[in-house]
Write an enzyme that holds these catalytic residues in place. Sequence first.
Site, PDB file in Angstrom:
ATOM      1  N   GLU A 295       0.763  -1.188   0.070  1.00  0.00           N
ATOM      2  CA  GLU A 295       0.065   0.086   0.106  1.00  0.00           C
ATOM      3  C   GLU A 295       0.840   1.012   0.196  1.00  0.00           C
ATOM      4  OE1 GLU A 295      -3.487   1.778   2.974  1.00  0.00           O
ATOM      5  OE2 GLU A 295      -2.022   0.129   3.700  1.00  0.00           O
TER       6      GLU A 295
ATOM      7  N   LYS B 261      -9.192   2.577  -2.084  1.00  0.00           N
ATOM      8  CA  LYS B 261      -9.574   1.993  -0.487  1.00  0.00           C
ATOM      9  C   LYS B 261     -10.827   2.641  -0.211  1.00  0.00           C
ATOM     10  CE  LYS B 261      -6.960   1.833   3.647  1.00  0.00           C
ATOM     11  NZ  LYS B 261      -5.713   2.314   4.289  1.00  0.00           N
TER      12      LYS B 261
ATOM     13  N   CYS C 173      -5.801  -3.057   2.292  1.00  0.00           N
ATOM     14  CA  CYS C 173      -5.484  -3.109   3.792  1.00  0.00           C
ATOM     15  C   CYS C 173      -6.584  -2.933   4.398  1.00  0.00           C
ATOM     16  CB  CYS C 173      -4.588  -1.710   4.105  1.00  0.00           C
ATOM     17  SG  CYS C 173      -3.712  -1.668   5.784  1.00  0.00           S
TER      18      CYS C 173
ATOM     19  N   SER D 165       0.656  -1.986   7.331  1.00  0.00           N
ATOM     20  CA  SER D 165      -0.031  -2.146   8.891  1.00  0.00           C
ATOM     21  C   SER D 165       1.231  -2.248   9.633  1.00  0.00           C
ATOM     22  CB  SER D 165      -0.368  -3.526   8.548  1.00  0.00           C
ATOM     23  OG  SER D 165      -0.886  -4.108  10.020  1.00  0.00           O
TER      24      SER D 165
ATOM     25  N   SER E 164      25.630   7.142  31.260  1.00  0.00           N
ATOM     26  CA  SER E 164      25.746   7.559  32.527  1.00  0.00           C
ATOM     27  C   SER E 164      26.275   6.549  33.550  1.00  0.00           C
ATOM     28  CB  SER E 164      24.035   7.996  33.028  1.00  0.00           C
ATOM     29  OG  SER E 164      23.300   6.793  33.042  1.00  0.00           O
ATOM     30  N   GLY E 165      26.211   5.283  33.005  1.00  0.00           N
ATOM     31  CA  GLY E 165      26.565   4.033  33.853  1.00  0.00           C
ATOM     32  C   GLY E 165      25.206   3.536  34.219  1.00  0.00           C
TER      33      GLY E 165
ATOM     34  N   SER F 127      20.776   4.284  29.457  1.00  0.00           N
ATOM     35  CA  SER F 127      21.727   4.942  28.374  1.00  0.00           C
ATOM     36  C   SER F 127      22.413   3.689  27.981  1.00  0.00           C
ATOM     37  CB  SER F 127      22.684   5.762  28.994  1.00  0.00           C
ATOM     38  OG  SER F 127      23.277   5.333  30.086  1.00  0.00           O
TER      39      SER F 127
ATOM     40  N   LYS G 168       5.369  18.233  28.477  1.00  0.00           N
ATOM     41  CA  LYS G 168       6.717  17.318  28.300  1.00  0.00           C
ATOM     42  C   LYS G 168       6.745  16.736  27.026  1.00  0.00           C
ATOM     43  CE  LYS G 168       9.139  17.837  32.958  1.00  0.00           C
ATOM     44  NZ  LYS G 168       9.672  17.158  33.763  1.00  0.00           N
TER      45      LYS G 168
END
Length: 552
Positions: A45, A113, A149, A175, A292-293, A297, A521
């Site tokens: 598609e 479609k 689809c 999909s 960072s340890g 990360s 955020k």
Amino acid sequence: MTDRFRLTIAQLNPTVGAFAANAAKAEQAWKSAREAGADMVALPEMFLTGYQTQDLVLKPAFVAEAMAAMEQLAAACADGPALGIGGPYADDSGLYNAWWVLQGGKVVARMLKHHRPNDDVFDEVRLFDQGPISGPYRIGPLRIGTPVCEDAWHEDVPEALAETGAEVLLVPNGSPYRRGKLDLRMQVTVARVVETGLPLIYLNAVGGQDDQLFDGASFALNPGGELALQLPPFDEVIEHVDLARGPDGWRVLQGSLAPQPDTWEQDYRAMVLGLKDYLGKSGFSKVLLGLSGGVDSALVATIAADALGPENVRCVMLPSEFTSQASLDDAADVAHRLGCRLDTVPIEGARAAVAQALSGVMAGTAPDVTEENIQSRLRALMLMGISNKHGEMLLTTGNKSEVAVGYCTIYGDMAGGYNPLKDLYKTRVFETCRWRNANHRDWMAGPAGEVIPPGVIDKPPTAELRADQKDQDSLPPYEVLDAILERLVEGDQSVAEVVAAGFDRATVKRVEHLLYISEWKRFQSAPGPRLSTRAFWLDRRYPIVNRWRDQS
């Protein structure tokens, strides 16, 4: 009368807007089909434009160029098998998500479609007009019905095709992946096979586009629900599928049945491919991240190494006075095991300079989260500087648990162009690390073996922004937090329902509060691969300003 038909299905990876590159892939698949003596080659598609185009398809110039490219492709593929390929179509009646059949240098059929998905990550109702239910078309000895689809997820289109003479259903798809999606596709398509009595060939795209992963895993079913073909997930594959006509009609001859990996492997593959395609299709070949340890990360560094090769991954340790020696050692260990470069850029000098600069306006105040956020934002400043200087995309490393409750600093550790862990809860981060340590596959560019030290996985998570800080100082244990979040986010459960499941009401209310106040955020956060039914972006669209709280 001929009683055989060869269909080449091309499970390939397009790029949105790359008309010439996508057409070249289609032509190469067509040449492969011609060499194999196929009667037809099929692509997914909206393959010519890439998928999803979102509002690009509302630009008349975009659609006009796509349709011109389709006509050019028809001319290039005139001498050989028919070619079926998805792309937009517009005329005086409207704009459609279409699947074009090209043969002999011309467009011989066009399926528009009918059912436009308008949930999850889709909003095709606002983009495309509704096409009529198309009839079947004939290629050689075979009458083919093509539900595009979503059309295969409803009874009416396949049944109408069967009633008007279709002898096989060929379903081109875009999909996207999420956990358990293949099982759902199988349930739906088996129902269509039972209702129509026709074999069904399900062709899906593969590859990453922004937050979405298309996992391929194309297959074919015969009447009775017999699985005749199963392609692997996430791989580009060109497969020749043979059909034969017998006393009971056309059937797909038995082909390869590729094993389907478990959820842990598929999620990990999705994160690797998502990062690889996001970078490659955006023109980036190298990344950097703050190492960072900690476990998040470390996992991002591993995903990046597997996607791009360790030589294209720069890890940066940015220690402060609160960074423990253990974290320094763990970061160095991770980088060494992966074979990635590790640079160290201390932030203490910059932190002292900022503290001095702000000393006047902050005089008389006690240290609090403000000073913690300054550290995080200084790290982002350093990382973005390296990114700009060396042309390496910065990866952010926050997991879904942190992103959900805002346990992350805007313009700090949230800074970056892509977040491989955005849809992975913290508890799944731990298990994914263990899975990767125990498994290695050919598609991983990073080294085999225990690349993430067990001590990194097992130690208590900490942001190390103040002395002796631990995540559980301000959050419930992650196994509790994630269980509540899954009910609130994926399950859309009420507070009362979550409490009835055995969770403390005060804790649930606090998590709900953090979830809602962190919307702003998330609105500014980097994209990341969608793994679940409620990834943060298109799956879950909430207002940024929201004073409602569940009082149940």
